[in-house]
Design an enzyme around this catalytic site. Structure first.
Site, PDB file in Angstrom:
ATOM      1  N   GLY A  53      -4.494  -1.227  -1.346  1.00 34.37           N
ATOM      2  CA  GLY A  53      -3.290  -1.855  -0.822  1.00 34.37           C
ATOM      3  C   GLY A  53      -2.637  -0.964   0.207  1.00 34.37           C
ATOM      4  O   GLY A  53      -1.430  -0.724   0.171  1.00 34.37           O
ATOM      5  N   GLY A  57       4.000  -1.969   3.000  1.00 36.76           N
ATOM      6  CA  GLY A  57       4.955  -1.559   1.994  1.00 36.76           C
ATOM      7  C   GLY A  57       4.729  -0.152   1.472  1.00 36.76           C
ATOM      8  O   GLY A  57       4.469   0.798   2.222  1.00 36.76           O
ATOM      9  N   TYR A  58       4.806  -0.035   0.143  1.00 34.71           N
ATOM     10  CA  TYR A  58       4.641   1.267  -0.477  1.00 34.71           C
ATOM     11  C   TYR A  58       3.199   1.761  -0.405  1.00 34.71           C
ATOM     12  O   TYR A  58       2.956   2.964  -0.429  1.00 34.71           O
ATOM     13  CB  TYR A  58       5.126   1.227  -1.926  1.00 34.71           C
ATOM     14  CG  TYR A  58       6.600   1.519  -2.044  1.00 34.71           C
ATOM     15  CD1 TYR A  58       7.072   2.825  -2.006  1.00 34.71           C
ATOM     16  CD2 TYR A  58       7.534   0.495  -2.165  1.00 34.71           C
ATOM     17  CE1 TYR A  58       8.418   3.106  -2.098  1.00 34.71           C
ATOM     18  CE2 TYR A  58       8.893   0.773  -2.257  1.00 34.71           C
ATOM     19  CZ  TYR A  58       9.327   2.081  -2.225  1.00 34.71           C
ATOM     20  OH  TYR A  58      10.676   2.366  -2.303  1.00 34.71           O
ATOM     21  N   GLU A  80      -6.588  -8.085   5.201  1.00 35.81           N
ATOM     22  CA  GLU A  80      -5.842  -8.518   6.367  1.00 35.81           C
ATOM     23  C   GLU A  80      -6.661  -9.501   7.211  1.00 35.81           C
ATOM     24  O   GLU A  80      -7.890  -9.537   7.122  1.00 35.81           O
ATOM     25  CB  GLU A  80      -5.446  -7.312   7.227  1.00 35.81           C
ATOM     26  CG  GLU A  80      -4.586  -6.285   6.516  1.00 35.81           C
ATOM     27  CD  GLU A  80      -3.195  -6.809   6.163  1.00 35.81           C
ATOM     28  OE1 GLU A  80      -2.800  -7.863   6.697  1.00 35.81           O
ATOM     29  OE2 GLU A  80      -2.504  -6.151   5.354  1.00 35.81           O
ATOM     30  N   ASP A 116     -11.294  -8.191  -0.438  1.00 38.59           N
ATOM     31  CA  ASP A 116     -10.632  -8.512  -1.694  1.00 38.59           C
ATOM     32  C   ASP A 116     -10.776  -7.360  -2.682  1.00 38.59           C
ATOM     33  O   ASP A 116     -11.851  -7.134  -3.237  1.00 38.59           O
ATOM     34  CB  ASP A 116     -11.242  -9.791  -2.265  1.00 38.59           C
ATOM     35  CG  ASP A 116     -10.593 -10.234  -3.565  1.00 38.59           C
ATOM     36  OD1 ASP A 116      -9.590  -9.615  -3.977  1.00 38.59           O
ATOM     37  OD2 ASP A 116     -11.092 -11.203  -4.159  1.00 38.59           O
ATOM     38  N   TYR A 243      13.345 -10.568 -11.979  1.00 37.34           N
ATOM     39  CA  TYR A 243      12.340  -9.516 -11.821  1.00 37.34           C
ATOM     40  C   TYR A 243      11.948  -8.909 -13.159  1.00 37.34           C
ATOM     41  O   TYR A 243      10.988  -9.348 -13.788  1.00 37.34           O
ATOM     42  CB  TYR A 243      12.830  -8.436 -10.841  1.00 37.34           C
ATOM     43  CG  TYR A 243      11.678  -7.599 -10.347  1.00 37.34           C
ATOM     44  CD1 TYR A 243      10.928  -8.008  -9.258  1.00 37.34           C
ATOM     45  CD2 TYR A 243      11.306  -6.417 -10.990  1.00 37.34           C
ATOM     46  CE1 TYR A 243       9.840  -7.266  -8.808  1.00 37.34           C
ATOM     47  CE2 TYR A 243      10.237  -5.672 -10.557  1.00 37.34           C
ATOM     48  CZ  TYR A 243       9.505  -6.102  -9.471  1.00 37.34           C
ATOM     49  OH  TYR A 243       8.430  -5.367  -9.054  1.00 37.34           O
ATOM     50  N   LYS A 252       4.656  -6.073 -15.042  1.00 33.37           N
ATOM     51  CA  LYS A 252       4.915  -4.638 -14.933  1.00 33.37           C
ATOM     52  C   LYS A 252       4.842  -3.957 -16.296  1.00 33.37           C
ATOM     53  O   LYS A 252       4.377  -2.813 -16.411  1.00 33.37           O
ATOM     54  CB  LYS A 252       6.287  -4.396 -14.301  1.00 33.37           C
ATOM     55  CG  LYS A 252       6.406  -4.887 -12.868  1.00 33.37           C
ATOM     56  CD  LYS A 252       5.364  -4.273 -11.953  1.00 33.37           C
ATOM     57  CE  LYS A 252       5.550  -4.725 -10.521  1.00 33.37           C
ATOM     58  NZ  LYS A 252       4.471  -4.188  -9.625  1.00 33.37           N
TER      59      LYS A 252
END
Length: 402
Positions: A53, A57-58, A80, A116, A243, A252
């Site tokens: 990833g 972002g992070y 992408e 993927d 969340y 999470k």
């Protein structure tokens, strides 16, 4: 050549095209913001890392901070879309190209694969590359946000949802009308069913992270002292219903349980560690899909200003801990906490007051809307200082080659 002037066109917080030069400048600015530390004498001494990833972002922050601060080499994995005749590539495509160029200029061997991450085929491709090019893996950062996942073992397709659990959630959201004026609205979300909870955990829980570690361990690619971190978020009580107490929170919780399971296995297997890293709020492409986060981050920025700790600064701290520059510090749940600057009672109390007071007429005074708008646009390479958007730019930029 596919040069054209790219005009920002958006549907809410989603932009149809991305700006290559703007995306490249964003990555360059991230790199420049990282404080480097002294490097070893040779590339063979550099830690080998896998970032899953790596383009947004992070995960992007982890990649850039790893390269610029920790001096990593290794592999980044992203999913992408390439440019077409009608559309630019996705922003992550251009960011990856820019990251690869910076790594190359710094003499660091960082390879990027597009596909993927959930598939066994990508795991095999990464395993082959690590075995042939690097011989070992020292660190793995897992930062995947996706709407669906196909389980390679069962063929079942899981679809994630953003819903509360147990009761309907009503949350305040920030939106912009066609003229760009900010509005405060109420989003009403019905609770998830049991199958939706299972599906969200199937996509965003720890199953794929565990498959990655198990696969690489089975190929004997994990170095002694190998460490892995999955990036996570807890967030404010203001967004808890959507969340941490919702479907994503269930995922999470599963991710954190997976960390504890993997940590025990890795300690025995190679003297290694597995943790979740709880990061602070930020404007990212994935966070903007969560109702209430836009308003919350705008308020947070107004309260803290430059006291907000950027993702790349947070990930620099994580790399210091993973590579032994600083001790690995975890809470009672085995989580590295990089979000403490956000969740102090002093900060949260002020934000809660502003959250309650925010209306369409007052939100511009209570939240930093200019910063928020620019931050969203910069996700796609727009509103980046130093970029001339009147100039035609090449959109057909290739994926970094081996």
């Amino acid at each position: 050549m596919s040069e054209r002037v790219i005009i920002p066109r958006n549907l809410g917080f989603l932009f149809i095209d991305s700006h290559p030069a703007g995306c490249a400048r964003v990555v360059n600015d991230l790199w420049s913001a990282v404080v480097p530390r002294p490097r070893g004498d040779g590339d063979d001494d550099a830690p080998v890392a896998l970032v899953i990833g790596s383009s947004a972002g992070y995960g992007l922050a982890a990649t850039v901070a790893g390269l610029a601060r920790a001096g990593i080499r290794g592999v980044g994995v992203a999913f992408e879309k390439a440019p077409t005749e009608r559309r630019s590539a996705t922003a992550g495509w251009y960011r990856t190209a820019a990251t690869a160029e910076l790594a190359r200029a710094a003499g660091q061997d960082m390879r990027f694969l597009n596909g993927d991450a959930f598939s066994d085929g990508m795991k095999e491709q990464v395993g082959d590359l690590i075995e042939q090019r690097f011989g070992r893996l020292d660190h793995l950062i897992y930062s995947v946000a996706a709407p669906r996942r196909i389980d390679p073992e069962t063929g079942v397709t899981y679809h994630s949802v953003l819903k509360p659990i147990g009761a309907t959630a009503r949350t305040r959201t920030l939106a912009f009308d066609d003229d760009g004026k900010a509005e405060i609205r109420e989003a009403v979300t019905e609770p998830a069913g049991e199958e939706e909870i299972v599906h969200t955990v199937g996509v965003m829980g720890g199953a794929d992270w565990e498959r990655w570690v198990t696969y690489l361990a089975g190929r004997r690619l994990l170095a002694d002292g190998f460490s892995t971190a999955a990036l996570s978020y807890i967030g404010s009580p203001l967004n808890a219903a959507m969340y941490r107490q919702g479907t994503v929170g269930a995922a999470k919780a599963h991710l954190e349980q997976t960390a504890r399971t993997l940590d025990a296995r890795l300690r025995e297997h190679c003297g290694g560690r597995a943790v979740t890293s709880v990061n602070g709020a930020a404007v990212t492409q994935s966070s903007m899909a969560i109702p209430g986060i836009a308003l919350y981050t705008g308020l947070l920025r107004r309260v803290l200003g430059d006291g907000m700790v950027s993702p790349v600064d947070q990930l620099s701290e994580l790399w210091d801990q993973l590579t032994g520059v600083r001790p690995l510090q975890t809470d009672d749940e085995g989580r590295v906490r990089l979000d403490t600057w956000e969740l102090t009672s002093a900060v949260q109390d002020v934000i809660a007051d502003r959250w309650d007071a925010a209306t369409t007429d007052t939100v511009s005074e209570l939240a930093d809307l200019d910063w928020f708008r620019d931050s969203v646009r910069q996700l796609y390479g727009f509103s980046v200082p130093g970029v001339d958007y009147s100039i035609a730019v090449e959109t057909d930029i290739p994926w970094p080659a081996d």
